[in-house]
Design a protein around this motif. Sequence first.
Motif, PDB file in Angstrom:
ATOM      1  N   SER A   1      -5.129  -7.584  11.196  1.00  0.00           N
ATOM      2  CA  SER A   1      -4.562  -7.067   9.953  1.00  0.00           C
ATOM      3  C   SER A   1      -5.651  -6.928   8.894  1.00  0.00           C
ATOM      4  CB  SER A   1      -3.441  -7.982   9.455  1.00  0.00           C
ATOM      5  OG  SER A   1      -3.920  -9.285   9.221  1.00  0.00           O
ATOM      6  N   PHE A   2      -5.294  -6.258   7.806  1.00  0.00           N
ATOM      7  CA  PHE A   2      -6.212  -6.064   6.691  1.00  0.00           C
ATOM      8  C   PHE A   2      -5.675  -6.789   5.466  1.00  0.00           C
ATOM      9  CE2 PHE A   2      -7.179  -2.496   9.433  1.00  0.00           C
ATOM     10  CZ  PHE A   2      -8.564  -2.436   9.376  1.00  0.00           C
ATOM     11  N   CYS A   3      -6.592  -7.199   4.597  1.00  0.00           N
ATOM     12  CA  CYS A   3      -6.198  -7.937   3.401  1.00  0.00           C
ATOM     13  C   CYS A   3      -6.975  -7.421   2.203  1.00  0.00           C
ATOM     14  CB  CYS A   3      -6.463  -9.432   3.598  1.00  0.00           C
ATOM     15  SG  CYS A   3      -6.053 -10.446   2.159  1.00  0.00           S
ATOM     16  N   ALA A   4      -6.312  -7.304   1.067  1.00  0.00           N
ATOM     17  CA  ALA A   4      -6.967  -6.932  -0.187  1.00  0.00           C
ATOM     18  C   ALA A   4      -6.788  -8.049  -1.211  1.00  0.00           C
ATOM     19  CB  ALA A   4      -6.397  -5.620  -0.731  1.00  0.00           C
ATOM     20  N   GLN A   5      -7.788  -8.194  -2.066  1.00  0.00           N
ATOM     21  CA  GLN A   5      -7.739  -9.158  -3.155  1.00  0.00           C
ATOM     22  C   GLN A   5      -8.196  -8.485  -4.435  1.00  0.00           C
ATOM     23  OE1 GLN A   5     -10.889 -10.540  -4.592  1.00  0.00           O
ATOM     24  NE2 GLN A   5     -10.404 -12.640  -5.229  1.00  0.00           N
ATOM     25  N   HIS A   6      -7.529  -8.792  -5.526  1.00  0.00           N
ATOM     26  CA  HIS A   6      -8.027  -8.445  -6.849  1.00  0.00           C
ATOM     27  C   HIS A   6      -7.918  -9.695  -7.715  1.00  0.00           C
ATOM     28  CE1 HIS A   6      -8.693  -4.140  -6.427  1.00  0.00           C
ATOM     29  NE2 HIS A   6      -7.629  -4.114  -5.649  1.00  0.00           N
TER      30      HIS A   6
ATOM     31  N   GLU B   1     -12.437  -9.667   7.389  1.00  0.00           N
ATOM     32  CA  GLU B   1     -12.870 -10.781   6.548  1.00  0.00           C
ATOM     33  C   GLU B   1     -12.079 -10.718   5.250  1.00  0.00           C
ATOM     34  OE1 GLU B   1     -17.502 -10.643   8.158  1.00  0.00           O
ATOM     35  OE2 GLU B   1     -17.004  -9.927   6.138  1.00  0.00           O
ATOM     36  N   VAL B   2     -11.754 -11.863   4.697  1.00  0.00           N
ATOM     37  CA  VAL B   2     -10.887 -11.908   3.518  1.00  0.00           C
ATOM     38  C   VAL B   2     -11.626 -12.404   2.278  1.00  0.00           C
ATOM     39  CG1 VAL B   2      -8.771 -12.901   2.548  1.00  0.00           C
ATOM     40  CG2 VAL B   2      -8.854 -12.255   4.962  1.00  0.00           C
ATOM     41  N   ALA B   3     -12.417 -13.450   2.436  1.00  0.00           N
ATOM     42  CA  ALA B   3     -13.052 -14.074   1.275  1.00  0.00           C
ATOM     43  C   ALA B   3     -14.317 -14.820   1.682  1.00  0.00           C
ATOM     44  CB  ALA B   3     -12.083 -15.046   0.598  1.00  0.00           C
TER      45      ALA B   3
ATOM     46  N   GLY C   1       6.757  -4.728  -1.372  1.00  0.00           N
ATOM     47  CA  GLY C   1       5.791  -3.733  -0.928  1.00  0.00           C
ATOM     48  C   GLY C   1       5.592  -3.690   0.568  1.00  0.00           C
ATOM     49  N   GLY C   2       6.239  -4.615   1.293  1.00  0.00           N
ATOM     50  CA  GLY C   2       6.087  -4.657   2.735  1.00  0.00           C
ATOM     51  C   GLY C   2       4.844  -5.403   3.203  1.00  0.00           C
ATOM     52  N   TYR C   3       4.310  -6.285   2.337  1.00  0.00           N
ATOM     53  CA  TYR C   3       3.100  -7.032   2.667  1.00  0.00           C
ATOM     54  C   TYR C   3       3.374  -8.529   2.801  1.00  0.00           C
ATOM     55  CZ  TYR C   3       0.812  -2.706   1.251  1.00  0.00           C
ATOM     56  OH  TYR C   3       0.433  -1.392   1.141  1.00  0.00           O
ATOM     57  N   LYS C   4       2.409  -9.221   3.382  1.00  0.00           N
ATOM     58  CA  LYS C   4       2.441 -10.673   3.485  1.00  0.00           C
ATOM     59  C   LYS C   4       1.476 -11.267   2.464  1.00  0.00           C
ATOM     60  CE  LYS C   4       5.161 -10.732   7.124  1.00  0.00           C
ATOM     61  NZ  LYS C   4       6.533 -11.300   7.081  1.00  0.00           N
TER      62      LYS C   4
ATOM     63  N   GLY D   1      -0.423  -8.213   7.637  1.00  0.00           N
ATOM     64  CA  GLY D   1       0.135  -8.991   8.748  1.00  0.00           C
ATOM     65  C   GLY D   1      -0.053 -10.488   8.628  1.00  0.00           C
ATOM     66  N   ALA D   2      -1.289 -10.925   8.445  1.00  0.00           N
ATOM     67  CA  ALA D   2      -1.591 -12.358   8.449  1.00  0.00           C
ATOM     68  C   ALA D   2      -1.067 -13.049   7.199  1.00  0.00           C
ATOM     69  CB  ALA D   2      -3.092 -12.579   8.569  1.00  0.00           C
ATOM     70  N   GLU D   3      -0.786 -14.366   7.338  1.00  0.00           N
ATOM     71  CA  GLU D   3      -0.333 -15.169   6.203  1.00  0.00           C
ATOM     72  C   GLU D   3      -1.278 -16.334   5.910  1.00  0.00           C
ATOM     73  OE1 GLU D   3       4.132 -15.517   5.797  1.00  0.00           O
ATOM     74  OE2 GLU D   3       3.986 -15.109   7.952  1.00  0.00           O
ATOM     75  N   TYR D   4      -2.410 -16.364   6.606  1.00  0.00           N
ATOM     76  CA  TYR D   4      -3.394 -17.415   6.358  1.00  0.00           C
ATOM     77  C   TYR D   4      -4.752 -16.932   6.861  1.00  0.00           C
ATOM     78  CZ  TYR D   4      -2.800 -18.428  11.348  1.00  0.00           C
ATOM     79  OH  TYR D   4      -2.731 -18.319  12.723  1.00  0.00           O
TER      80      TYR D   4
END
Length: 248
Positions: A226-231, A73-75, A156-159, A207-210
Motif C-alpha cells: 500500500s501507499f501512505c501520505a503524510q502532511h 516507506e512512510v517515515a 475518504g476510503g483510507y486507513k 491499506g496498511a494500518e501500521y
Amino acid sequence: MTVGGKEDIEGLKEIGKIVALTISEMKNQIRAGMTTKELDEIGGRFLRRYGATSAPKITYNFPGNTCISINHEVAHGVSGNRKIKEGDLINIDVSAELNGYFADSGHSFQIPLYTPSITRLCQYTHATMMRVISSLKHGVRLNEVGRIIQNKARKGGYKVITNLCSHGIGRSLHETPENILPIYDKHDKRVLKEGMVITVEPFLSTGAEYTVGSRDGWTLCVPDNSFCAQHEHTIIVTRDQPIITTVA
C-alpha cells in the motif's frame, strides 16, 4: 512548550518559516535520476544558509539532514544512493532548530508521471490535516485530533497509520503532550491550552494500518504494497484559530 510571550512566538515563526522554505526548495529541485542523498544535501545546505540545524541530527544522531521516504516507506527515511524515479511517491519531512526553538513539517507528493490515485491520497491527507488544525483551540480535548483524522480517513476510503503520532514541540523536537494519537481515544482527558505548541501530522494509507522497521534501523515502512501520505504542520494553540508556524 507553552509560549510565554511575543518573543517565543516570533522565534517559533522564524524557524517554522525556514523549515517550510527548506521543503519548498527540495521539492523545487527534485528530479528523476537524482539520488536521495543529493536531495538531502540540498536541504542541509539550505538549513545552514539560514543558520538552522537539523533537529533529528542533534537530537537522535540521525544519519541525514532530513527524512526522505519513497513509495512504501512512510517515515524517517534515510537518504543514500537510491535514485528517484518518475512516478515515485515522495515524503519530505524537515525538522530544525534555531536559537533554541524547533519546528517540524512534512509534505507528500508524487514525481511526474502522476497517478490519479496517488494525487488524491496526497491531497486528501493535506485536507485532513487542515481540517484538524481548523478545529483546535484552547479548551478542546486533545483526542479531537484522532477523532477527526479517523473520521476523515474513513469517509475518504483510507486507513490510518496508528503507530505514528503527533506530538508536542517547541524547545526540543519531542515534548509533552506526547503520543497525540491519530485515532480516537475516549480515555484521553487531556485538554489543549492557549500557547501550547504541537504538531498535527496525519498518515493516511491505501491499506496498511501500521508501520514496521527496516534494516537501517530508522526507516519505517508499510508491511504490504500500500501507499501512505503524510502532511505535517507545527502550530501554536490560541483561543481562536491556531497559528501555523511552518509556512513560508
